[in-house]
Design an enzyme around this catalytic site. Structure first.
Site, PDB file in Angstrom:
ATOM      1  N   THR A 406       0.812  -1.225   0.000  1.00  0.00           N
ATOM      2  CA  THR A 406       0.000   0.000   0.000  1.00  0.00           C
ATOM      3  C   THR A 406       0.846   1.277   0.000  1.00  0.00           C
ATOM      4  O   THR A 406       1.961   1.312   0.486  1.00  0.00           O
ATOM      5  CB  THR A 406      -0.996   0.014   1.182  1.00  0.00           C
ATOM      6  OG1 THR A 406      -1.699  -1.216   1.186  1.00  0.00           O
ATOM      7  CG2 THR A 406      -1.989   1.132   1.085  1.00  0.00           C
ATOM      8  N   GLU A 426      -2.684  -4.783  -1.736  1.00  0.00           N
ATOM      9  CA  GLU A 426      -2.923  -5.482  -0.464  1.00  0.00           C
ATOM     10  C   GLU A 426      -1.620  -5.900   0.201  1.00  0.00           C
ATOM     11  O   GLU A 426      -0.896  -5.039   0.637  1.00  0.00           O
ATOM     12  CB  GLU A 426      -3.869  -6.680  -0.650  1.00  0.00           C
ATOM     13  CG  GLU A 426      -4.783  -6.919   0.553  1.00  0.00           C
ATOM     14  CD  GLU A 426      -4.099  -7.124   1.903  1.00  0.00           C
ATOM     15  OE1 GLU A 426      -4.134  -6.185   2.723  1.00  0.00           O
ATOM     16  OE2 GLU A 426      -3.568  -8.213   2.148  1.00  0.00           O
ATOM     17  N   GLU A 443      -6.420  -8.677  -3.008  1.00  0.00           N
ATOM     18  CA  GLU A 443      -7.398  -7.950  -2.180  1.00  0.00           C
ATOM     19  C   GLU A 443      -8.535  -8.822  -1.654  1.00  0.00           C
ATOM     20  O   GLU A 443      -9.157  -8.501  -0.641  1.00  0.00           O
ATOM     21  CB  GLU A 443      -7.976  -6.784  -2.990  1.00  0.00           C
ATOM     22  CG  GLU A 443      -8.122  -5.496  -2.191  1.00  0.00           C
ATOM     23  CD  GLU A 443      -6.780  -4.885  -1.832  1.00  0.00           C
ATOM     24  OE1 GLU A 443      -6.597  -4.522  -0.657  1.00  0.00           O
ATOM     25  OE2 GLU A 443      -5.913  -4.766  -2.709  1.00  0.00           O
ATOM     26  N   ASP A 446      -8.975  -9.630   1.922  1.00  0.00           N
ATOM     27  CA  ASP A 446      -9.517  -8.639   2.871  1.00  0.00           C
ATOM     28  C   ASP A 446     -10.945  -8.983   3.297  1.00  0.00           C
ATOM     29  O   ASP A 446     -11.493  -8.365   4.209  1.00  0.00           O
ATOM     30  CB  ASP A 446      -9.502  -7.221   2.266  1.00  0.00           C
ATOM     31  CG  ASP A 446      -8.219  -6.464   2.585  1.00  0.00           C
ATOM     32  OD1 ASP A 446      -7.362  -7.012   3.309  1.00  0.00           O
ATOM     33  OD2 ASP A 446      -8.069  -5.316   2.128  1.00  0.00           O
ATOM     34  N   SER A 471      -9.425  -0.655   5.112  1.00  0.00           N
ATOM     35  CA  SER A 471      -9.126   0.295   6.183  1.00  0.00           C
ATOM     36  C   SER A 471      -8.530   1.579   5.615  1.00  0.00           C
ATOM     37  O   SER A 471      -8.160   2.473   6.371  1.00  0.00           O
ATOM     38  CB  SER A 471      -8.090  -0.284   7.139  1.00  0.00           C
ATOM     39  OG  SER A 471      -8.534  -1.500   7.642  1.00  0.00           O
ATOM     40  N   GLY A 491      -0.625   0.674   5.861  1.00  0.00           N
ATOM     41  CA  GLY A 491      -0.475   0.043   7.177  1.00  0.00           C
ATOM     42  C   GLY A 491      -1.593  -0.900   7.550  1.00  0.00           C
ATOM     43  O   GLY A 491      -1.754  -1.223   8.731  1.00  0.00           O
ATOM     44  N   GLY A 492      -2.398  -1.347   6.575  1.00  0.00           N
ATOM     45  CA  GLY A 492      -3.501  -2.253   6.906  1.00  0.00           C
ATOM     46  C   GLY A 492      -4.441  -1.584   7.893  1.00  0.00           C
ATOM     47  O   GLY A 492      -4.675  -0.373   7.828  1.00  0.00           O
TER      48      GLY A 492
HETATM   49  O1  DON Z   1      -7.608  -2.165   2.042  1.00  0.00           O
HETATM   50  C1  DON Z   1      -6.988  -2.402   3.053  1.00  0.00           C
HETATM   51  O2  DON Z   1      -7.311  -1.986   4.151  1.00  0.00           O
HETATM   52  C2  DON Z   1      -5.714  -3.229   2.979  1.00  0.00           C
HETATM   53  N1  DON Z   1      -5.753  -4.094   1.842  1.00  0.00           N
HETATM   54  C3  DON Z   1      -4.544  -2.302   2.950  1.00  0.00           C
HETATM   55  C4  DON Z   1      -3.259  -3.040   3.064  1.00  0.00           C
HETATM   56  C5  DON Z   1      -2.180  -2.210   3.592  1.00  0.00           C
HETATM   57  O3  DON Z   1      -2.307  -1.067   3.902  1.00  0.00           O
HETATM   58  C6  DON Z   1      -0.894  -2.857   3.760  1.00  0.00           C
HETATM   59  N2  DON Z   1       0.010  -1.919   4.411  1.00  0.00           N
HETATM   60  N3  DON Z   1       1.039  -1.627   4.656  1.00  0.00           N
END
Ligand code: DON
Length: 585
Positions: A406, A426, A443, A446, A471, A491-492
């Site tokens: 991301t 992702e 993705e 998720d 997120s 950052g997920g």
């Molecule tokens: O959409 C989301 O929330 C996740 N797929 C984002 C993944 C992400 O930010 C990974 N980070 N460092």
């Protein structure tokens, strides 16, 4: 006093606790889902400019964005050029095989809109998508690696739609710099080299095209400083420059994607029709009032704006300015975070598929939720609330995992148009499946792997054509109806905490943006309070442990990029934890 876990990594137990009830994920597989390590920790200062500004995750992307803005391009033009370049130089994080969310401020109409370019599940996917023959959820990495995790990419169409609406320069001019760079090659950065080496044990060398690109002839991960050319991506980008997004959804690239996802193990079921019917959706922003500002972001299928909004809405009643940055404020932020994450787990998903409470940002509701916060002691794990909801349904909560990958970029042009965008494939390197020189996303992991728990449906279960809950929290803060701050991060699920904390530091404590994002990160997913492992973070952790928090000290690798729009200038900052940069004029 609760336990203080000091570890550079999440312990399996901490991950399990952070996830609430761990649905279908063993602790061992969760432990593998670690964010990449922080790389460059050189001190930085905020950068100021008068006319235009761009901040993004790689210096070459920033340079091309700056050139486009200097030539009179709009924020939309620069976003196209930045994202095309990021596909090449930050391939682990985002690209044409992924999706994202983009906020656009149109200065001429003084309006903010959001573009939902989230990946979509194949029409034939159903709630058993992530269950094995015994009805048990697949392990996370077994699900990630291979074509089954790939959703219909949204990014190619997003950039086309954006340019059609707000572009000023010719489309091909925006793609050409990435084509030239792909042919000429770019140096593998320390962060990319580290990410490749790390991902080797998580399947990065499984598929031929991906192995040939990221590893040398002996099978060793590419070293930092290697000149990396990507002629396949140059060809893809040339097609994109000539014909726009159509080849990705109906033409040659669409056929290549459908063929590529049919991997030997963990094959996907995407059909040409899934790609042909994909649309980027323009949605109204979701906004919450905070300290005489409106904090606006991306609504469902992202949980970003609602969860950031809940946290801020709950903290509105505390005098954070008076309290000041320190353990007391950290405690309040984390407690609000756990309450918000409890609601997120139960209620939030793609609202085009599941009904969601209307009242998640209701002021009275958030005041009642805030009353659950004891200013001196942690509540431990929070339970979801009962927000105003006409069409109430029984639901079961789902779980959350820490992730990597991301990217976030922010752009202001000379006309006053602005972009705040978070895009992704992702996990770092997505599904590991590569076609046409770019990686395809994972993705679809998720989604909740389990469709139900305790006999109740989980809102974020897989459904055909649905978009997985995100997120990602690209944010524009408005003051008197005009943008004052653009911010967001990778950052997920931790994105939500990073973004809320940055907004508080800027609005409540009037911190300069670099100082605001240099502060130790702190997040909770409604389990342990996870604090960034720095000297200042360790002090904070001690104080929080004394307030009853179960604390885990670890690397928290945000990638925050910010532009503060002041009366007479733009002030911008790039996260010291990654390799991003800022340029303006
Ligand atoms: O959409 C989301 O929330 C996740 N797929 C984002 C993944 C992400 O930010 C990974 N980070 N460092």
């Amino acid at each position: 006093m609760r336990r203080l876990v000091r570890s550079a990594l999440f312990t399996a137990a901490a991950v399990a606790a952070a996830s609430g009830p761990v649905l279908g994920q063993t602790a061992a597989t969760l432990e593998q889902a670690l964010p990449e390590a922080t790389q460059a920790l050189a001190a930085r200062e905020s950068v100021e400019a008068r006319e235009f500004m761009v901040a993004a995750a790689h210096p070459l992307a920033v340079e091309v964005g700056h050139d486009i803005l200097a030539r009179g391009g709009s924020a939309a033009d620069a976003a196209v050029a930045v994202q095309a370049m990021l596909t090449l130089v930050e391939p682990q994080s985002s690209g044409l095989g992924g999706g994202g969310f983009l906020l656009y401020w149109n200065a001429a109409t003084e309006s903010l809109t959001t573009f939902d370019a989230r990946e979509r599940a194949p029409a034939a996917a159903d709630e058993g998508y992530w269950l094995d023959a015994e009805g048990e959820p697949l392990s996370f990495w077994d699900a990630v690696v291979g074509g089954r995790s790939v959703g219909v990419p949204g990014t190619p169409k997003l950039l086309e739609v954006l340019h059609a609406r707000h572009g000023r320069l010719p489309w091909a001019d925006l793609i050409d710099p990435a084509i030239a760079q792909a042919e000429e090659g770019f140096e593998v950065s320390p962060r990319l080299a580290g990410a490749i080496a790390d991902a080797q044990e998580r399947g990065l060398d499984t598929f031929d095209a991906t192995r040939d690109y990221f590893f040398d002839a002996e099978g060793a991960p590419l070293a930092e400083g290697t000149l990396l050319r990507n002629p396949d991506l140059a060809r893809t980008l040339r097609l994109y420059a000539d014909q726009g997004a159509a080849p990705f959804y109906e033409g040659a690239i669409a056929r290549d994607i459908v063929a590529a996802v049919r991997t030997d193990t963990n094959p996907g079921i995407l059909e040409l029709e899934d790609l042909a019917s994909y649309e980027v959706i323009e949605r109204a922003p979701v906004c919450v009032e905070y300290r005489a500002h409106e904090v606006c972001g991306m609504g469902p299928p992202s949980s970003g704006a609602l969860t950031v909004g809940q946290i801020l809405g709950m903290l509105e009643g505390f005098d954070l300015r008076e309290i000041g940055p320190g353990a007391e404020a950290a405690h309040l932020l984390l407690e609000a975070g756990r309450l918000a994450f409890a609601d997120r787990a139960l209620y939030m998903a793609d609202a085009d598929f599941v009904s969601m409470p209307e009242g998640l940002l209701d002021r009275d509701y958030l005041r009642d939720r805030a009353a659950l916060i004891d200013p001196e002691t942690s509540m431990g794990q929070a339970e979801a609330g009962d927000p105003p909801w006409e069409d109430a349904h029984l639901r079961a909560p789902d779980s959350e995992r820490p992730r990597r990958g991301t990217t976030h970029f922010v752009i202001v042009d000379r006309y006053g148009d602005m972009v705040s965008a978070t895009t992704t494939i992702e996990s770092g390197f997505g599904s590991r499946v590569m076609t046409g020189g770019f990686l395809l996303n994972n993705e679809l992991t998720d989604f909740s792997f389990r469709p139900e728990a305790d006999g109740q449906p989980i809102a974020n279960r897989v459904e055909g054509g649905k978009r997985p809950r995100s997120s990602m929290s690209p944010t524009v803060v408005l003051r008197d109806g005009r943008p004052a701050v653009l911010v967001g991060s990778p950052g997920g699920a931790a994105i939500i905490g990073y973004t809320a904390a940055a907004i508080i530091a800027i609005l409540d404590w009037q911190m300069d943006p670099q100082a605001a994002i240099d502060r130790p990160n702190m997040v909770t997913l409604n389990g342990p309070s996870i604090i960034e492992d720095t000297a200042e973070g360790a002090e904070l952790a001690e104080a929080l442990a004394a307030m009853g928090h179960e604390v885990s000290l670890r690397d928290l690798n945000s990638g925050l990029h910010v532009i503060v729009v002041a009366e007479d200038r733009l002030i911008s900052a790039a996260d010291i934890r990654r390799e991003g940069a800022v340029r303006g004029q």
